[in-house]
Design a protein around this motif. Sequence first.
Motif, PDB file in Angstrom:
ATOM      1  N   VAL A 234      -0.445   3.624  -1.244  1.00  0.00           N
ATOM      2  CA  VAL A 234      -0.750   4.715  -0.317  1.00  0.00           C
ATOM      3  C   VAL A 234       0.439   4.955   0.601  1.00  0.00           C
ATOM      4  O   VAL A 234       0.292   5.521   1.693  1.00  0.00           O
ATOM      5  CB  VAL A 234      -2.030   4.412   0.507  1.00  0.00           C
ATOM      6  CG1 VAL A 234      -3.243   4.349  -0.401  1.00  0.00           C
ATOM      7  CG2 VAL A 234      -1.879   3.113   1.299  1.00  0.00           C
ATOM      8  N   ASP A 235       1.620   4.520   0.135  1.00  0.00           N
ATOM      9  CA  ASP A 235       2.839   4.781   0.885  1.00  0.00           C
ATOM     10  C   ASP A 235       3.345   6.172   0.510  1.00  0.00           C
ATOM     11  O   ASP A 235       4.078   6.339  -0.464  1.00  0.00           O
ATOM     12  CB  ASP A 235       3.892   3.720   0.558  1.00  0.00           C
ATOM     13  CG  ASP A 235       5.135   3.833   1.437  1.00  0.00           C
ATOM     14  OD1 ASP A 235       5.242   4.850   2.157  1.00  0.00           O
ATOM     15  OD2 ASP A 235       5.977   2.924   1.405  1.00  0.00           O
TER      16      ASP A 235
ATOM     17  N   THR B  43       0.163  -0.719   1.196  1.00  0.00           N
ATOM     18  CA  THR B  43       0.294   0.231   2.307  1.00  0.00           C
ATOM     19  C   THR B  43       1.763   0.490   2.648  1.00  0.00           C
ATOM     20  O   THR B  43       2.666  -0.196   2.171  1.00  0.00           O
ATOM     21  CB  THR B  43      -0.421  -0.293   3.558  1.00  0.00           C
ATOM     22  OG1 THR B  43       0.230  -1.491   4.006  1.00  0.00           O
ATOM     23  CG2 THR B  43      -1.881  -0.592   3.258  1.00  0.00           C
TER      24      THR B  43
ATOM     25  N   VAL C 182      -3.018   9.575   2.972  1.00  0.00           N
ATOM     26  CA  VAL C 182      -3.181   8.131   2.759  1.00  0.00           C
ATOM     27  C   VAL C 182      -4.655   7.788   2.587  1.00  0.00           C
ATOM     28  O   VAL C 182      -5.050   7.067   1.664  1.00  0.00           O
ATOM     29  CB  VAL C 182      -2.573   7.341   3.947  1.00  0.00           C
ATOM     30  CG1 VAL C 182      -3.008   5.880   3.911  1.00  0.00           C
ATOM     31  CG2 VAL C 182      -1.062   7.439   3.938  1.00  0.00           C
TER      32      VAL C 182
END
Length: 465
Positions: A136-137, A197, A174
């Motif tokens: 989710v970067d 993340t 995100v």
Amino acid sequence: MFENLSEKLQRSFKTLRGQGTITEENISDAMREIRLALLESDVNLEVVKDLVEHIRVKAMGTQVTTALSPSEQIVKIVHDELVTLLGKDIAKFRTASQPPSVVLMAGLQGSGKTTTSAKLAQWLKKGGHRPMLVSVDVYRPAARAQLAVVAKSTGVNLYEGKLDESVQNGTPEVLRLAKEAKKEAANFGCDILIVDTAGRLGIDAVLMDEMAELKKLLNPSEILFVADAMTGQDAVNSAKAFNDLLTITGAILTKMDGDARGGAALSIRQVTGAPIKFLGTGEKPDAFEPFHPDRIVSRIMGHGDIATLLERAESTLDKGKAEAFAKKALGGQGFTLEDFREQLRQIKKMGSMKSILKMLPSVGPFAGMAQAAENVDESQFTRVESIINSMTNKERQNADLINGSRRKRIAAGSGVTVAEVNNLLRQYAQMSKMFKTMGGGMGGGMKAQQRLMSQMQQQKQRFGR
């Protein structure tokens, strides 16, 4: 990475050798040395103060046994206190009652979150789980691509998702990706979702707010803080900041095969209250293992880590080939260069020779192994295998055929000198002679094999506790 600390502690214990009893005077000298050893290894100051005080109280108290010498008493007390500091038991991996369980990976940029996420997924896969990865970067373009590459190489499921380029604020994207990934994991029957993340160069409000939103959305079973062990106290400070906001459930220390001083490993649990759960021990996908407090303390105290070494051997070596080799080599059937090459290949599966030597005790017959490990030339193994590969099959089966002209041909074919070929053949002759002596002394192949297997089991029972 604990060699410096181990060496300094051993030096501090020497100050008590030859002393009849522990007194306030001689314990002060030892405590000073222990304090300096811990501080120089980058252990948190408050942790050092508490640890040294506990050691002093126990050393001067009634818990000290009169059966041990003063130096042995201190060694035992320091060992026990370090185990208590790191946690006596292996921290369990948490899962949710209703799959998929979510693992939220936290940490700063450059700590190794992406690689560690893939390593954790592979470890879980070996344990019978069906993990899925998602990045989710949305800020660092290479991050999602990197996770896709490592997921493919390890055969782990990946949810890629598509980014909406029109969205300017990253956090909604995100959260959308994370929500979709959890749904996808459930649809595909994946019982664990690992969320890689975004990281930052330092702690900031945007990062922390986003992590808090992810925690609220996903209700993760695990929030694992990934720390670069090479950064020492910076890793401890970052762990505390993440823990204050998220209440992390554990930590993963990466780059444990490097030259870090080890202070982070001894500080994170005390500062955050969260246990260290895993260690990253190299660059390969399988260079990842659960954190065993007692084994790490054993390494710090110079006693090695035989239990992990045996486990690594059991998981990587071909048991059938090992038994066949023992029966052949010790049973009088001979030890060929073909066998020599196969044993080299088996050893390489266990990792670098440097890491293997560092797991041996630094006392007794193994004294100096840690120092020797620093001087190991790993490329030498490649050269040896290249030399054997340059031989004909008949030469590998019968080394007596290799005369002067053949040695020149082998050297030219493998790109080494004739002297290196001669050195290899000399080592082989010594090993062959040793196996003949061992086999004859034990009365034949079957007995030799049984004795060897029995010794391995005894070692496992002794060190596997």
